[in-house]
Design a protein around this motif. Structure first.
Motif, short mmCIF file in Angstrom:
data_model
loop_
_atom_site.label_atom_id
_atom_site.label_comp_id
_atom_site.label_asym_id
_atom_site.label_seq_id
_atom_site.Cartn_x
_atom_site.Cartn_y
_atom_site.Cartn_z
N GLY A 16 43.37 33.70 45.37
CA GLY A 16 42.79 32.64 45.36
C GLY A 16 40.92 32.91 45.03
O GLY A 16 40.60 32.21 44.25
N SER A 17 40.59 33.83 45.59
CA SER A 17 39.17 34.22 45.30
C SER A 17 39.29 34.68 43.95
O SER A 17 38.30 34.11 43.08
N ASP A 18 39.84 35.33 43.32
CA ASP A 18 40.13 35.85 41.88
C ASP A 18 40.16 34.58 40.78
O ASP A 18 39.66 34.73 39.83
N ARG A 19 40.95 33.67 41.35
CA ARG A 19 41.22 32.48 40.63
C ARG A 19 39.84 31.89 40.37
O ARG A 19 39.65 31.16 39.18
N ARG A 20 39.16 31.67 41.65
CA ARG A 20 37.95 30.68 41.43
C ARG A 20 37.05 31.41 40.58
O ARG A 20 36.17 30.97 39.75
N LYS A 21 36.93 32.89 40.73
CA LYS A 21 35.98 33.68 39.94
C LYS A 21 36.37 33.63 38.41
O LYS A 21 35.57 33.51 37.48
N LEU A 22 37.82 33.46 38.23
CA LEU A 22 38.01 33.42 36.75
C LEU A 22 37.92 32.12 35.98
O LEU A 22 37.31 31.93 35.05
N ARG A 23 37.82 30.94 36.83
CA ARG A 23 37.56 29.49 36.34
C ARG A 23 36.01 29.74 36.19
O ARG A 23 35.73 29.16 35.14
N LEU A 38 39.27 22.26 32.38
CA LEU A 38 39.19 23.49 33.07
C LEU A 38 40.25 23.60 34.24
O LEU A 38 40.78 24.62 34.59
N ALA A 39 40.38 22.51 34.83
CA ALA A 39 41.36 22.21 35.98
C ALA A 39 42.67 22.46 35.48
O ALA A 39 43.62 23.27 35.93
N GLU A 40 42.86 21.97 34.20
CA GLU A 40 44.19 22.23 33.58
C GLU A 40 44.52 23.56 32.89
O GLU A 40 45.46 24.19 33.29
N PHE A 41 43.58 24.10 32.40
CA PHE A 41 43.75 25.56 31.94
C PHE A 41 43.90 26.63 33.12
O PHE A 41 44.62 27.28 32.79
N ILE A 42 43.02 26.49 33.89
CA ILE A 42 43.20 27.34 35.37
C ILE A 42 43.69 26.50 36.22
O ILE A 42 42.82 26.08 37.15
N PRO A 43 44.89 26.20 36.61
CA PRO A 43 45.10 25.41 37.81
C PRO A 43 44.83 25.72 39.07
O PRO A 43 44.87 27.07 39.29
N TYR A 44 44.78 24.75 40.02
CA TYR A 44 44.50 25.23 41.37
C TYR A 44 45.58 25.80 42.08
O TYR A 44 45.58 26.65 42.95
N LYS A 45 46.67 25.11 41.96
CA LYS A 45 48.08 25.76 42.76
C LYS A 45 48.99 26.48 41.88
O LYS A 45 49.64 27.27 42.52
#
Length: 594
Positions: A16-23, A38-45
């Motif tokens: 999760g933390s790496d996902r936020r950093k990647l976004r 951006l939410a579509e490209f790097i989805p939250y779930k």
């Protein structure tokens, strides 16, 4: 960079933390992304995977995967989009166009030289040296390569369009593209004409697709002229001659054929029909049940656009719906799917009725290849249908066995089936009259059979062999090969025996057990799909880890002894032969615990 095969070092799910950093990194690297994109490209779930690879030159590259497709790769802390991402967002990078035959050179590892760049009537986009750019083919806005400009736009023009213009990093058809689902580029009409010329002649012409059904295009580069002044005239001349050839049969056609009525529908009705066709095609062949919930924008860009026939383009504003949300609302009213607003201002498809009569009745257009249809086949629940491969053991002629097979015309390295080996041995015995006259079940051992099939300690003792012993000794001394054939694909022959699917039980801390599954890849099984299926059935957490000593494979690890569930999946659902699976006997005995 990916012109040759790379080596996979690790494959893990992103935290999760790496996902936020990647976004945040993506937002900084590509400011053109809107918040919704951006939410579509790097989805939250939705699950994202991080793959560490080594390229053939030793470069360490990090690849980010989404829905089995690489979407980004990172080299020395710099992020680059893949062609899969650029097909969904074709205007993310400034684009330069080239000729279709040049693609094969780029995919082979060549950089893009300035004489091969098409000069549009509107002029080049303004870029600086080191700017990340996309490369497209003439007549199609879908990018086929990611490259870095080696000089600015002003320098390109000042150099007279000579020299190297772009250092190519990644292309359609290279090994990074092959690591995804190997889909073809969509057909996207250019925003402006690619060639300078008579605007009146170009007005109203349909865009020409640059991509054949077969991704491999064999083009004689000797016929290609890259001179900027002659290139447009040469291409237009070829198109005119092609149109003239296409028109010849119509002149010779029968009066009944010539009197066929033209499409009487209005342009709006035609666009409505095209949206309906691409909608049902995408649901039937592209979307899986596991993809849900699916952002409506992703469904349109990544699924419906790829189902659009060559030479046509989806444009919701030219339809009667005007907005894509209204089109989906119409489909929801017909109870084909259900759309919900999961996040503020972001709508997703949450449910699809795969058994709806309209979906079941839809027939995929003939222009889409049968191989793609076989690859995208699904069951009534919208899940990908897996077909177990056909596995045939083969045998290669070794140096020691050449004297025995050379009479039949087979030398070292010849690969034969067991039936072919049997026929060759029988013919050899009969031709050389080696059948024992007193006992037809015995074969006399001559000098060649002695050297090929007997150990040194046996050569003075054995003068006859039974037929069974003769054939078994022969197969033992041949080199093992195997042939694997998947549905809709050409057979593949590999050295050695096919690796068995290996299932083991390991002990972890606190006396906990885990089930480890290896060697799923040779059978065409995606370890991530197997892990997801097993996780749902066993209600236990599953992870993917690299196989020690095998950089190109990963193993599935799931908590507890789950061999009962695994056996049902492999034997019943995937219908794999039991002989290719090891470890099923380690299943726990049911009924012992009370």
């Amino acid at each position: 960079m990916f012109a040759r095969a790379f080596r996979v070092r690790a494959n893990t799910a992103i935290k999760g933390s790496d996902r936020r950093k990647l976004r945040n990194d993506v937002a900084a690297a590509f400011p053109n992304f809107s918040a919704e994109q951006l939410a579509e490209f790097i989805p939250y779930k939705q699950e994202l995977n991080v793959i560490k690879i080594y390229c053939h030159r030793g470069e360490a590259v990090t690849v980010y995967m989404n829905q089995k497709n690489p979407i980004l790769f990172e080299v020395e802390k710099a992020l680059y989009p893949t062609v899969y991402s650029l097909w969904a967002y074709p205007d993310l990078l400034p684009a330069f166009s080239t000729w279709p035959p040049v693609l094969q050179k780029l995919a082979g590892g060549a950089d893009l030289m300035l004489p091969g760049v098409v000069v549009p009537s509107s002029g080049f986009p303004q870029v600086e040296q080191g700017t990340l750019c996309a490369v497209t083919l003439l007549g199609n806005r879908a990018p086929v390569a990611v490259a870095v400009a080696t000089m600015s736009t002003a320098q390109m023009l000042a150099a007279g369009m000579k020299g190297k213009g772009f250092a190519v990093l990644h292309t359609y058809l290279d090994h990074l593209w092959e690591y995804g689902d190997k889909s073809y580029p969509p057909t996207l009409a250019p925003l402006v004409p690619d060639c300078a010329g008579d605007e009146e002649e170009q007005e109203g012409k349909e865009p020409v697709s640059s991509f054949p059904p077969d991704p491999v295009q064999h083009v004689d580069m000797g016929d290609l002229s890259l001179k900027e002044q002659d290139s447009c005239a040469e291409l237009l001349g070829k198109e005119e001659s092609h149109e003239n050839r296409a028109a010849e049969p119509a002149e010779n056609a029968s009066p009944e054929d010539q009197q066929q009525p033209e499409d009487s529908r209005t342009p709006q009705e035609q666009m409505d029909a095209l949206f309906n066709q691409c909608f049902f095609h995408a649901l039937k062949c592209k979307v899986k049940k596991s993809d849900l919930p699916l952002l409506t924008s992703t469904f349109l860009r990544s699924h419906m656009f790829s189902c659009c026939p060559a030479g046509q383009q989806l444009d919701i504003k030219k339809s009667s719906y005007k907005k894509f949300s209204k089109f989906l609302q119409s489909m929801q009213n017909q109870k084909i799917l259900q759309v919900k607003e999961l996040n503020k201002g972001v709508e997703s498809i949450v449910e699809v009725d795969w058994k709806h009569p309209d979906i079941k009745a839809f027939v995929v257009p003939e222009e889409f290849s049968s191989a793609s249809a076989a690859q995208d086949s699904k069951n009534e629940d919208g899940e990908q249908v897996y077909h177990a491969p056909e596995i045939i053991p083969l045998y290669g002629v070794s140096t020691q066995m050449v004297p025995l097979f050379q009479e039949s015309g087979h030398g070292k390295g010849s690969v034969l089936s067991s039936n072919e080996v049997r026929d060759i041995i029988i013919n050899y015995v009969k031709t050389n009259e080696l059948v024992d006259e007193s006992n037809k079940n015995l074969v006399k051992v001559n000098a060649i059979l002695c050297d090929c099939l007997l150990e040194k300690s046996e050569q003075d003792e054995i003068s006859h062999l039974t037929w069974d012993d003769l054939l078994s000794r022969c197969l033992e001394r041949l080199q093992p090969f195997h042939q694997v054939t998947f549905v809709g694909q050409e057979p593949v022959v590999r050295k050695g025996y096919i690796a068995h699917i290996d299932i083991t039980i390991a002990q972890r801390s606190s006396n906990k057990k885990v089930t480890i599954i290896k060697n799923l890849e040779p059978y065409g099984l995606d370890p991530q799909c197997v892990a997801n299926t097993l996780q749902q059935k066993a209600q236990a957490s599953a992870t993917l880890n690299p196989v020690p000593g095998r950089k190109d494979r990963v193993q599935v690890q799931i908590q507890g002894n789950q061999i009962h569930h695994l056996a049902k999946i492999l034997l019943e659902e995937y219908q794999l032969p039991r002989k290719y699976i090891r470890g099923l006997e380690k299943a726990p005995k049911l009924g012992r615990k009370k």
